[in-house]
Design a protein around this motif. Structure first.
Motif, PDB file in Angstrom:
ATOM      1  N   GLN A 107       0.830  -1.206   0.000  1.00  0.00           N
ATOM      2  CA  GLN A 107       0.000   0.000   0.000  1.00  0.00           C
ATOM      3  C   GLN A 107       0.865   1.258   0.000  1.00  0.00           C
ATOM      4  O   GLN A 107       0.553   2.233  -0.705  1.00  0.00           O
ATOM      5  N   ASP A 108       1.957   1.237   0.757  1.00  0.00           N
ATOM      6  CA  ASP A 108       2.860   2.391   0.794  1.00  0.00           C
ATOM      7  C   ASP A 108       3.454   2.657  -0.586  1.00  0.00           C
ATOM      8  O   ASP A 108       3.526   3.807  -1.043  1.00  0.00           O
ATOM      9  N   PHE A 109       3.905   1.584  -1.243  1.00  0.00           N
ATOM     10  CA  PHE A 109       4.523   1.741  -2.563  1.00  0.00           C
ATOM     11  C   PHE A 109       3.494   2.170  -3.605  1.00  0.00           C
ATOM     12  O   PHE A 109       3.792   2.996  -4.478  1.00  0.00           O
ATOM     13  N   ALA A 110       2.301   1.631  -3.530  1.00  0.00           N
ATOM     14  CA  ALA A 110       1.248   2.003  -4.484  1.00  0.00           C
ATOM     15  C   ALA A 110       0.917   3.486  -4.358  1.00  0.00           C
ATOM     16  O   ALA A 110       0.756   4.187  -5.365  1.00  0.00           O
ATOM     17  N   ALA A 111       0.834   3.968  -3.132  1.00  0.00           N
ATOM     18  CA  ALA A 111       0.537   5.382  -2.917  1.00  0.00           C
ATOM     19  C   ALA A 111       1.655   6.261  -3.469  1.00  0.00           C
ATOM     20  O   ALA A 111       1.399   7.296  -4.092  1.00  0.00           O
ATOM     21  N   SER A 112       2.891   5.841  -3.261  1.00  0.00           N
ATOM     22  CA  SER A 112       4.026   6.618  -3.748  1.00  0.00           C
ATOM     23  C   SER A 112       4.082   6.634  -5.270  1.00  0.00           C
ATOM     24  O   SER A 112       4.503   7.631  -5.872  1.00  0.00           O
ATOM     25  N   LEU A 113       3.652   5.532  -5.906  1.00  0.00           N
ATOM     26  CA  LEU A 113       3.664   5.445  -7.367  1.00  0.00           C
ATOM     27  C   LEU A 113       2.360   5.926  -7.997  1.00  0.00           C
ATOM     28  O   LEU A 113       2.221   5.907  -9.225  1.00  0.00           O
ATOM     29  N   ALA A 114       1.410   6.335  -7.150  1.00  0.00           N
ATOM     30  CA  ALA A 114       0.122   6.863  -7.611  1.00  0.00           C
ATOM     31  C   ALA A 114      -0.652   5.848  -8.450  1.00  0.00           C
ATOM     32  O   ALA A 114      -1.217   6.178  -9.491  1.00  0.00           O
ATOM     33  N   VAL A 115      -0.662   4.587  -7.997  1.00  0.00           N
ATOM     34  CA  VAL A 115      -1.452   3.547  -8.654  1.00  0.00           C
ATOM     35  C   VAL A 115      -2.211   2.782  -7.579  1.00  0.00           C
ATOM     36  O   VAL A 115      -1.877   2.846  -6.392  1.00  0.00           O
ATOM     37  N   HIS A 116      -3.241   2.051  -8.003  1.00  0.00           N
ATOM     38  CA  HIS A 116      -3.989   1.226  -7.050  1.00  0.00           C
ATOM     39  C   HIS A 116      -3.127   0.039  -6.651  1.00  0.00           C
ATOM     40  O   HIS A 116      -2.385  -0.518  -7.466  1.00  0.00           O
ATOM     41  N   VAL A 117      -3.232  -0.364  -5.390  1.00  0.00           N
ATOM     42  CA  VAL A 117      -2.398  -1.448  -4.898  1.00  0.00           C
ATOM     43  C   VAL A 117      -2.647  -2.754  -5.652  1.00  0.00           C
ATOM     44  O   VAL A 117      -1.715  -3.546  -5.868  1.00  0.00           O
ATOM     45  N   ASN A 118      -3.848  -2.980  -6.090  1.00  0.00           N
ATOM     46  CA  ASN A 118      -4.140  -4.205  -6.842  1.00  0.00           C
ATOM     47  C   ASN A 118      -3.415  -4.209  -8.192  1.00  0.00           C
ATOM     48  O   ASN A 118      -2.918  -5.254  -8.639  1.00  0.00           O
ATOM     49  N   TYR A 119      -3.358  -3.041  -8.818  1.00  0.00           N
ATOM     50  CA  TYR A 119      -2.640  -2.933 -10.095  1.00  0.00           C
ATOM     51  C   TYR A 119      -1.153  -3.153  -9.886  1.00  0.00           C
ATOM     52  O   TYR A 119      -0.492  -3.852 -10.678  1.00  0.00           O
ATOM     53  N   LEU A 120      -0.618  -2.580  -8.824  1.00  0.00           N
ATOM     54  CA  LEU A 120       0.805  -2.767  -8.519  1.00  0.00           C
ATOM     55  C   LEU A 120       1.103  -4.245  -8.286  1.00  0.00           C
ATOM     56  O   LEU A 120       2.077  -4.779  -8.828  1.00  0.00           O
ATOM     57  N   ASN A 121       0.274  -4.904  -7.495  1.00  0.00           N
ATOM     58  CA  ASN A 121       0.503  -6.324  -7.209  1.00  0.00           C
ATOM     59  C   ASN A 121       0.459  -7.173  -8.470  1.00  0.00           C
ATOM     60  O   ASN A 121       1.281  -8.068  -8.663  1.00  0.00           O
ATOM     61  N   ARG A 122      -0.500  -6.894  -9.339  1.00  0.00           N
ATOM     62  CA  ARG A 122      -0.613  -7.658 -10.599  1.00  0.00           C
ATOM     63  C   ARG A 122       0.606  -7.419 -11.476  1.00  0.00           C
ATOM     64  O   ARG A 122       1.146  -8.352 -12.085  1.00  0.00           O
ATOM     65  N   ALA A 123       1.035  -6.153 -11.570  1.00  0.00           N
ATOM     66  CA  ALA A 123       2.176  -5.808 -12.436  1.00  0.00           C
ATOM     67  C   ALA A 123       3.452  -6.480 -11.947  1.00  0.00           C
ATOM     68  O   ALA A 123       4.204  -7.070 -12.736  1.00  0.00           O
ATOM     69  N   VAL A 124       3.712  -6.393 -10.664  1.00  0.00           N
ATOM     70  CA  VAL A 124       4.941  -6.964 -10.112  1.00  0.00           C
ATOM     71  C   VAL A 124       4.942  -8.484 -10.259  1.00  0.00           C
ATOM     72  O   VAL A 124       5.950  -9.090 -10.642  1.00  0.00           O
ATOM     73  N   LYS A 125       3.808  -9.116  -9.996  1.00  0.00           N
ATOM     74  CA  LYS A 125       3.728 -10.580 -10.100  1.00  0.00           C
ATOM     75  C   LYS A 125       3.882 -11.021 -11.558  1.00  0.00           C
ATOM     76  O   LYS A 125       4.568 -12.015 -11.855  1.00  0.00           O
ATOM     77  N   GLU A 126       3.297 -10.283 -12.482  1.00  0.00           N
ATOM     78  CA  GLU A 126       3.371 -10.639 -13.900  1.00  0.00           C
ATOM     79  C   GLU A 126       4.796 -10.516 -14.438  1.00  0.00           C
ATOM     80  O   GLU A 126       5.264 -11.372 -15.199  1.00  0.00           O
ATOM     81  N   VAL A 127       5.505  -9.468 -14.028  1.00  0.00           N
ATOM     82  CA  VAL A 127       6.838  -9.207 -14.568  1.00  0.00           C
ATOM     83  C   VAL A 127       7.918 -10.027 -13.866  1.00  0.00           C
ATOM     84  O   VAL A 127       8.829 -10.544 -14.504  1.00  0.00           O
ATOM     85  N   THR A 128       7.813 -10.164 -12.558  1.00  0.00           N
ATOM     86  CA  THR A 128       8.883 -10.807 -11.795  1.00  0.00           C
ATOM     87  C   THR A 128       8.569 -12.234 -11.366  1.00  0.00           C
ATOM     88  O   THR A 128       9.472 -12.988 -11.000  1.00  0.00           O
ATOM     89  N   GLY A 129       7.287 -12.586 -11.371  1.00  0.00           N
ATOM     90  CA  GLY A 129       6.905 -13.922 -10.925  1.00  0.00           C
ATOM     91  C   GLY A 129       6.753 -14.036  -9.424  1.00  0.00           C
ATOM     92  O   GLY A 129       6.412 -15.103  -8.903  1.00  0.00           O
TER      93      GLY A 129
END
Length: 283
Positions: free
Chosen positions: A202-224
């Motif tokens: 949640q902290d990182f999502a707020a800093s990147l100005a994206v929803h936490v669910n989008y951040l989680n999906r992006a990181v999991k998709e790219v890094t596994g």
């Protein structure tokens, strides 16, 4: 002061913020080092194992290596005789922007680049040039040595382009890489009075100005791996570095890593590593 490069120390340095040295052969002499305020670069022919930021990196044959001071590291095992050259330098010696712009000193890249015979010969000649200038009386030897460092960096990039320079395929890839960069920029922790500010997705999502669910999906998709797994691994790696390479109390380390109570840190560390902070420190 020891530098972590076999046979190389700051003692009797002939140029402020820089030293180069021909490596002395050594057999089975483990050399541990923590984080310092200098960068390391070397041409090594040998067989050794390095712990770099919690990841085991094997060096076999002739390689060029780059070490970022933000990453805790140590030579775990050195089996055969080593030879080559090593140099260390501070941000004050070389252009800081040049270091920041060089992905070879990124915390996310593999620090070891295998070399072919002709590549090793050429880079070795540059180290010899630096060593000659370092020992000589040329009044502009600092500028000459800086040019040699830059040339080695560019030669290395030509041999093995950094993973960090690959173009982003889409927005998902860009967000994932921004997250990794933001995570790494929090380290190393230099003062216990300046604790981590970003500790959960949640902290990182707020800093990147994206929803936490989008951040989680992006990181999991790219890094596994999930966002939380990256955060936990990096906090644990930093905890290990602080336990091994500082005299801070466990309580100070806990607060520096953003834990409100040392007991929370103890439970967290034991759950991930299987041992307590105090037990890990004594090993």
């Amino acid at each position: 002061m020891e530098t972590g490069i076999p046979g190389l120390s700051w003692d009797e340095s002939k140029l402020k913020g820089f030293k180069v040295h021909e490596l002395s052969p050594s057999v089975d002499v483990p050399a541990r080092t923590g984080r310092r305020d200098f960068y390391k670069m070397g041409l090594v022919n040998g067989d050794m194992t390095i712990d770099y930021g919690g990841q085991i990196v094997e060096i076999k044959g002739t390689v060029l290596f780059f070490i970022n001071p933000k990453v805790a590291h140590s030579i775990v095992r050195r089996v055969n005789r080593t030879s080559g050259y090593g140099c260390i330098f501070t941000e004050g010696f070389i252009n800081k922007r040049e270091l920041q712009d060089s992905p070879l000193f990124s915390v996310g890249d593999n620090p070891v680049i295998p070399l072919k015979e002709d590549e090793a010969f050429f880079i070795g000649s540059i180290f010899k040039k630096m060593l000659k200038a370092y020992d000589g009386e040329y009044p502009h030897k600092a500028d000459l040595i800086k040019s040699c460092i830059a040339l080695i960096i560019h030669e290395a990039l030509e041999i093995q382009p950094s993973q960090q320079t690959k173009p982003f395929i889409n927005g998902t890839s860009r967000i994932a890489h921004q997250f990794i960069d933001l995570l790494e920029r929090q380290f190393p922790i230099e003062r216990s009075s300046d604790p981590l500010k970003l500790r959960n997705p949640q902290d990182f999502a707020a800093s990147l100005a994206v929803h936490v669910n989008y951040l989680n999906r992006a990181v999991k998709e790219v890094t596994g791996k999930p966002t939380s797994a990256h955060i936990a691994a990096r906090i644990t790696a930093e905890a290990k570095a602080l336990l091994k390479h500082t005299d801070w109390s466990v309580a100070d380390i806990a607060y520096a890593l953003g834990f409100n109570y040392p007991a929370y840190f103890n439970n967290y560390f034991k759950r991930i590593t299987g041992t307590t902070p105090n037990s890990f420190r004594k090993v």
